[in-house]
Design an enzyme around this catalytic site. Structure first.
Site, PDB file in Angstrom:
ATOM      1  N   TYR A  49      73.473 117.901  68.241  1.00  0.00           N
ATOM      2  CA  TYR A  49      73.645 116.518  68.697  1.00  0.00           C
ATOM      3  C   TYR A  49      74.757 115.756  67.991  1.00  0.00           C
ATOM      4  O   TYR A  49      75.351 114.844  68.576  1.00  0.00           O
ATOM      5  CB  TYR A  49      72.331 115.751  68.520  1.00  0.00           C
ATOM      6  N   LYS A 106      66.246 102.196  75.635  1.00  0.00           N
ATOM      7  CA  LYS A 106      66.862 101.336  76.640  1.00  0.00           C
ATOM      8  C   LYS A 106      66.582 101.927  78.010  1.00  0.00           C
ATOM      9  O   LYS A 106      67.127 102.974  78.361  1.00  0.00           O
ATOM     10  CB  LYS A 106      68.372 101.225  76.411  1.00  0.00           C
ATOM     11  N   LYS A 189      72.615  97.430  81.564  1.00  0.00           N
ATOM     12  CA  LYS A 189      74.002  97.797  81.229  1.00  0.00           C
ATOM     13  C   LYS A 189      74.273  99.271  81.525  1.00  0.00           C
ATOM     14  O   LYS A 189      75.405  99.653  81.845  1.00  0.00           O
ATOM     15  CB  LYS A 189      74.311  97.446  79.774  1.00  0.00           C
ATOM     16  N   SER A 252      80.283 107.180  76.005  1.00  0.00           N
ATOM     17  CA  SER A 252      79.120 106.694  76.737  1.00  0.00           C
ATOM     18  C   SER A 252      78.656 107.730  77.759  1.00  0.00           C
ATOM     19  O   SER A 252      79.417 108.142  78.638  1.00  0.00           O
ATOM     20  CB  SER A 252      79.451 105.382  77.453  1.00  0.00           C
ATOM     21  N   GLU A 279      70.355 107.484  80.921  1.00  0.00           N
ATOM     22  CA  GLU A 279      69.286 106.561  81.282  1.00  0.00           C
ATOM     23  C   GLU A 279      69.601 105.742  82.523  1.00  0.00           C
ATOM     24  O   GLU A 279      68.706 105.365  83.275  1.00  0.00           O
ATOM     25  CB  GLU A 279      68.973 105.631  80.100  1.00  0.00           C
TER      26      GLU A 279
END
Length: 333
Positions: A49, A106, A189, A252, A279
């Site tokens: 990761y 989130k 977002k 992102s 997400e």
């Protein structure tokens, strides 16, 4: 100094463990993978990761839930949003009545359209629950690059406590009592970042991105206001700040996933290239349902939801956006 248990040894959980350790806390990091936990314990890396980055050697890592819950009564949740209900149901009997739970998640639960703190309370009942949110890309934060965040709780006292728990020389934490607004902004977002990624993948430039970001922020603010939260939360770190980071950075996941869809027109191609949780894909339909529930028009969010559900192609969705009748621009209208 406090003792803190972090649940989730992915990129974000490992990064949160580092921040908490750097803030002077004793930290135990729990994860499911024996190989990942063994690597963190011995080499102090999490190559899967975080690449070759070295984590603090005083972080304790374990796969034992017994050890994780016994270590502290301050629990930081860093597991995928859509897995949180089932996970907490399994762990429900382990949570002491006087523990504090900090959500770093989130997203919106697809089945119920609940925010993450609502899911936590729904499963576990009344506890001291807070969130930490903001423009925090793990790949940058783990390098100790300066960043800001918001610690939000319904109690100012608890928000202050969480701020002190996480504050380091490179991690500047503000407080808020608008938990709903901060959570909604953080979830929405991700959907807007997908829209921006789609436009980049389709070959469009800064003008298109600026339009989607600005109108997307308008949708965030109107949704916050319609639910009785402070629309100005959308203008702070939890809203605009997170939106800028998620839309502007190739780090992102949401933007990158959107780029692949925009470039290929294929959800399957995007899924094949992204192994990490995205997400915005999971939450887009739930966010759209929340908007419909309160009668708010959210054309950017709706376009993304229709693309990821493969009801529309990216080209058709953008054409629909451009054909919507315009009216006076207003932050929350």
């Amino acid at each position: 100094m406090s003792k803190v248990t972090v649940f989730g040894a992915g990129a974000w959980g490992s990064t949160m463990a580092q921040v908490l350790s750097d803030a002077g806390n004793e930290v135990l990091l729990w994860g499911r993978s024996e190989s990942v936990i063994s690597e963190i314990s011995t080499a102090h890396t999490n190559v899967k990761y975080l690449g070759s980055h070295i984590l603090p050697d005083d972080i304790i890592a374990t796969t034992s839930l017994d050890d994780a819950f016994a270590f502290s009564q301050m629990y930081v949740l860093a597991i995928p949003a859509q897995e949180i209900r089932a996970t907490l149901e399994d762990w429900k009997a382990r949570f002491p009545s006087d523990c504090t739970i900090v959500s770093t998640l989130k997203g919106i639960e697809i089945a119920t359209q609940m925010r993450m703190t609502e899911v936590i309370e729904d499963v576990l009942g009344a506890h001291k629950i807070a969130i930490i949110t903001g423009p925090n890309l793990a790949d940058e934060l783990v390098l100790r690059q300066p960043a800001g965040a918001v610690a939000a709780a319904t109690s100012q006292v608890l928000a202050d406590q969480i701020r002190e728990l996480f504050r380091t020389p490179y991690y500047r934490v503000y407080t808020s009592t608008d938990v709903m607004g901060c959570e909604l902004a953080g979830a929405i977002k991700s959907v807007i970042a997908l829209a921006v990624g789609l436009s980049i993948g389709m070959g469009f430039g800064e003008n298109t991105q600026a339009m989607l970001i600005t109108r997307g922020l308008n949708e965030v603010a109107r949704l916050c206001a319609a639910h009785g939260s402070d629309p100005l939360s959308a203008a702070g770190l939890a809203g605009m700040g997170d939106l800028v980071a998620s839309c502007g950075s190739p780090l992102s996941r949401n933007r990158t996933f959107g780029e692949v869809i925009g470039r290929t027109g294929s959800m399957s191609a995007a899924r094949a290239q992204m192994v990490k949780t995205v997400e915005g894909v999971a939450s887009s339909s739930a966010v759209l349902e929340i908007a419909h529930r309160v009668g708010i028009e959210v054309p950017v969010i709706e376009a993304v939801a229709d693309i990821v559900s493969e009801k529309l192609t990216p080209e058709a969705a953008l054409q629909r956006l451009m054909e919507i009748t315009t009216k006076a621009e207003n932050f929350i209208r």
